[in-house]
Scaffold this motif. Structure first.
Motif, short mmCIF file in Angstrom:
data_model
loop_
_atom_site.label_atom_id
_atom_site.label_comp_id
_atom_site.label_asym_id
_atom_site.label_seq_id
_atom_site.Cartn_x
_atom_site.Cartn_y
_atom_site.Cartn_z
N UNK A 1 18.46 -11.40 38.54
CA UNK A 1 18.44 -10.07 39.03
C UNK A 1 17.28 -9.25 38.34
N UNK A 2 16.49 -8.55 39.09
CA UNK A 2 15.42 -7.62 38.49
C UNK A 2 15.55 -6.44 39.15
N UNK A 3 15.53 -5.25 38.23
CA UNK A 3 15.44 -4.07 38.70
C UNK A 3 14.33 -3.01 38.51
N UNK A 4 13.88 -2.24 39.64
CA UNK A 4 12.61 -1.80 39.45
C UNK A 4 13.00 0.10 39.80
N UNK A 5 12.12 0.79 38.94
CA UNK A 5 12.80 2.22 39.21
C UNK A 5 11.41 2.93 39.43
N UNK A 6 11.52 4.27 39.74
CA UNK A 6 10.39 5.23 40.11
C UNK A 6 10.75 6.32 39.58
N UNK A 7 9.69 7.18 39.24
CA UNK A 7 9.80 8.35 38.34
C UNK A 7 9.98 9.64 39.31
N UNK A 8 9.44 9.81 40.36
CA UNK A 8 9.32 11.25 40.92
C UNK A 8 9.55 11.04 42.59
N UNK A 9 10.50 9.99 42.82
CA UNK A 9 11.11 9.61 44.07
C UNK A 9 9.89 9.74 45.37
N UNK A 10 8.83 8.86 44.66
CA UNK A 10 7.53 9.15 45.46
C UNK A 10 7.92 7.68 46.45
N UNK A 11 7.51 7.64 47.91
CA UNK A 11 7.78 6.45 48.42
C UNK A 11 6.47 5.66 48.16
N UNK A 12 5.17 6.09 47.71
CA UNK A 12 4.12 5.12 47.51
C UNK A 12 4.45 4.25 46.48
N UNK A 13 5.17 5.01 45.40
CA UNK A 13 5.46 4.21 44.17
C UNK A 13 6.76 3.33 44.64
N UNK A 14 7.68 3.46 45.40
CA UNK A 14 8.60 2.53 45.52
C UNK A 14 8.06 1.56 46.37
N UNK A 15 7.08 1.63 47.41
CA UNK A 15 6.29 0.53 48.10
C UNK A 15 5.81 -0.45 47.11
N UNK A 16 4.98 0.30 46.24
CA UNK A 16 4.26 -0.43 45.13
C UNK A 16 5.38 -1.59 44.27
N UNK A 17 6.54 -1.10 44.15
CA UNK A 17 7.58 -1.82 43.40
C UNK A 17 8.12 -2.86 44.16
N UNK A 18 8.15 -2.73 45.68
CA UNK A 18 8.73 -3.56 46.22
C UNK A 18 7.89 -4.78 46.26
N UNK A 19 6.07 -4.44 46.55
CA UNK A 19 5.21 -5.44 46.62
C UNK A 19 5.04 -6.08 45.70
N UNK A 20 5.34 -5.80 44.36
CA UNK A 20 5.66 -6.20 43.07
C UNK A 20 6.39 -7.36 43.01
N UNK A 21 7.52 -7.18 43.41
CA UNK A 21 8.88 -7.92 43.34
C UNK A 21 8.52 -9.01 44.41
#
Length: 686
Positions: free
Chosen positions: A440-460
């Motif tokens: 299990x790996x979890x990723x979080x973002x700071x400002x509810x920005x979709x760009x940051x969330x997409x980058x987190x998904x790509x990293x996973x």
């Protein structure tokens, strides 16, 4: 070649040799014997080689070496049976070792689960005992309320009797009032007659006084005549004296006239005295009559006021009689309500007793479950010991291990790591993933920005995940990302907020439309009278928040007393969001209800500076530790809570079911519930 075939072959050779003695020469027999010797020697050599290879295999097994070394290759190549035995035995040992590892892992999971279940059972037992105690207290209170209501019923009956007595008194008062009205009317009539007679007397006295005045004037005339007579007598006496003897008779007449004049003067004086006395008496009589008349007028005014008061008393008695009828009706309704309350309290007492019994039973079951969990825990420990002992034997064998890849599960939130909304959700998901054997790996973002969330998904994806649990920050921008993951055989489950038009395999969240309706119903129940509502949200356009807003609007649009006058949205920073709320409040300073559609609202308004004289009711959303604190502090009146702590672990279970080839639901929507300042204290203790 086995021994039976070999024995048959030797018998065949002997038979051939015997036959050859009759048909062939001695040399042929020699050749035949040589062939037989060579065959026999070859079989002995071959058997000796087999024995050597078997011994090598036994030696390798004694060393517990089942790796596919060169020695095992030679052994298996020389003997098909040994090759088969090696293959079966080595694969069995491998499978057994893997099974031992899995059993150990599952035993640990069972231990952890039994421990967690035991703790939950203890908590459930404590809660059930508390509920049972509360139910018993409620039953006792219900019984006390029943007795109090019974006393109230007696008082109501006494009050009804008093009302009946009052009714009789009112009727008596009405009778006396009517008699008083008749007597007062007679008195008024008599007073009017007396007034008329008194007025007539005054008029007659005034006339008499006028007659006396006329007598005075007549006396004056008489007095004047007497004076003239006296003067005439004097002149006559003078003239008689001048006439001498001839005037003596006239002198006597004049003398008599003078006497008459003197008598007239004397009579006039007496009459004047009498008239003066009469005038004096008249004045006294007139003054007395005037005073009597004035007193009579005052008395008549008082009688008229008494008459007016009697009219007011009459009106008051009529009103009192009408109100007494209304009171009777209200008391009758109160008596019926009392009967309903008695019935309801009786039911409450019965339900409370049943609840107490049920919770006691539940507490007993929780205790039994705790004992079962303890037994499961002990059995799991025993299993671990057995597996450890078996594993000690099996693990000593050296086999060629195959690398088994653990499936990886990614969790991408739309909030920061320690956010109270997702903190417990992620923790529960991680524990559940470990139980099912996922990484299990979890990723979080700071400002509810979709760009940051997409980058987190790509990293996973680069790390190599098999599954994704996603709280989407933007539906439109993340839909193609989820579709791309599906093409890469990476399955996605959306939680909290859905992306309906994409290839996600499931959605787990709250029925947000019903949640919004629950908020509306909570407003109607909590805030009495008229209300101006301000609605606040991080992003009212987000699918889950927009659904909550629609549900809230649906409830309030049918209620004329509550209306939404302002909507604040689009700001994540607490300080800036509070300033935006205060700006909306200053524009509509008659706002008395503020509602948050997300879990941050309580923290946002915790530093508000609205006027103290303006009472504002704050209603929040989500069951998180901060909101429970705000409820206990009295800042929030209530919150509508969703069950977000279950979202993550439910998603893990869905993936596990899919791995097992089972059908999963396309969506699972959980309901919401209300936490108020009363039950928040229970949650805080728990």
């Amino acid at each position: 070649m086995n021994s039976k075939w070999y024995l048959g072959f030797m018998v065949l050779l002997v038979a051939v040799g015997i036959i050859a003695q009759f048909y062939f020469s001695f040399a042929s027999i020699i050749v035949l014997v040589l062939v037989l010797c060579l065959s026999f020697g070859n079989e002995i050599y071959r058997r000796k080689g087999k024995l050597d290879k078997n011994q090598e295999a036994v030696d390798l097994l004694k060393r517990k070496d089942l790796r596919l070394t060169e020695e095992w290759k030679q052994i298996t190549n020389s003997n098909e049976n040994m090759a088969y035995i090696y293959q079966v035995f080595s694969s069995t040992i491998k499978s057994f070792q893997n099974s031992i590892k899995e059993i150990k892992r599952l035993a640990n999971v069972v231990n952890e689960t039994a421990s967690e279940s035991s703790e939950i059972s203890k908590s459930m037992t404590a809660v059930n005992l508390a509920v049972s105690q509360g139910a018993q207290e409620q039953a006792s209170d219900a019984e006390n309320s029943s007795r109090t209501t019974s006393d109230l019923s007696d008082q109501v009956e006494q009050m009804l009797i008093a009302i009946d007595n009052m009714d009789q008194e009112i009727k008596s008062l009405q009778s006396l009032k009517e008699q008083g009205n008749v007597k007062l009317s007679n008195t008024i009539d008599s007073s009017n007659v007396t007034k008329e007679e008194l007025t007539h007397v005054i008029q007659q006295v005034e006339k008499l006084k006028a007659s006396v005045n006329e007598i005075n004037r007549t006396i004056g005339v008489i007095n004047d005549i007497a004076g003239q007579t006296n003067l005439l007598s004097l002149n006559a006496s003078i003239e008689a004296a001048r006439a001498g003897e001839s005037g003596k008779g006239f002198a006597v007449v004049s003398n008599e006239i003078r006497k008459l004049s003197d008598q007239s003067f004397s009579s006039v004086e007496e009459i004047e005295k009498i008239i003066a006395d009469v005038n004096k008496e008249f004045s006294l009589v007139v003054d007395s009559i005037q005073v009597t008349y004035e007193k009579f007028e005052v008395q008549q005014e008082t009688i008229e006021q008494v008459n007016t008061s009697f009219d007011q008393i009459d009106s008051t008695i009529y009103s009192l009689s009408s109100r007494q009828g209304e009171i009777r009706k209200q008391m009758g309704a109160l008596d019926r309500s009392r009967a309903s309350i008695m019935h309801a309290i009786t039911n409450i007492a019965a339900v409370a007793q049943e609840t107490a019994a049920s919770t006691e039973e539940a507490a007993s079951l929780s205790m039994q479950q705790e004992q079962s969990n303890q037994a499961l825990f002990d059995l799991s420990n025993t299993l671990e010991d057995v597996v450890a002992k078996v594993g000690e034997t099996v693990d000593n064998y050296q086999v060629d291990q195959e690398n088994q890849r653990t499936k990886k599960m990614g969790f991408v939130s739309n909030l920061h790591k320690e956010h109270p909304f997702t903190k417990e959700m992620v923790s529960n998901a991680r524990k559940m993933a470990q139980k099912y054997g996922y990484e299990f790996v979890d990723k979080h973002i700071n400002n509810n920005q979709v760009k940051e969330q997409i980058e987190a998904i790509e990293h996973l994806v680069k790390e190599g995940i098999d599954y994704l649990i996603l709280i989407p920050a933007d539906i439109d921008k993340l839909a193609p990302i989820v579709n791309e993951l599906a093409e890469k055989q990476i399955q996605t489950i959306c939680i909290d907020s859905d992306i309906p038009n994409c290839k996600r395999v499931s959605y787990i969240g709250t029925d947000n439309y019903e949640a919004g309706k629950n908020i509306g119903e909570l407003i109607l129940k909590t805030v009495q009278g008229r209300g101006k509502v301000l609605v606040s949200a991080t992003n009212i356009e987000a699918h889950n928040l927009s659904q909550r807003f629609k549900g809230l609007q649906e409830v309030l649009k049918g209620n004329g007393e509550k209306e939404i006058v302002a909507v604040q949205s689009g700001i994540n920073d607490y300080h800036d969001r509070l300033k935006d709320i205060e700006k909306a409040y200053n524009k509509h300073n008659d706002i008395n209800i503020m509602v948050g559609l997300d879990g941050d609202f309580g923290n946002v308004i915790s530093n508000h500076k609205f006027p103290k004289e303006q009472e504002i009711t704050f209603i929040g959303f989500d069951n998180n530790p901060d909101n429970i604190v705000h409820l206990n502090d009295g800042l929030l009146e209530a919150v509508v809570a969703q069950r977000q702590m279950l979202f993550g672990e439910m998603a893990v279970k869905q993936f596990s079911r899919k791995d097992a080839g089972k059908q999963i639901k396309e969506s699972e929507l959980l309901n919401t519930y209300v936490i108020n300042q009363s039950n928040a204290k229970v949650l805080a203790k728990a």
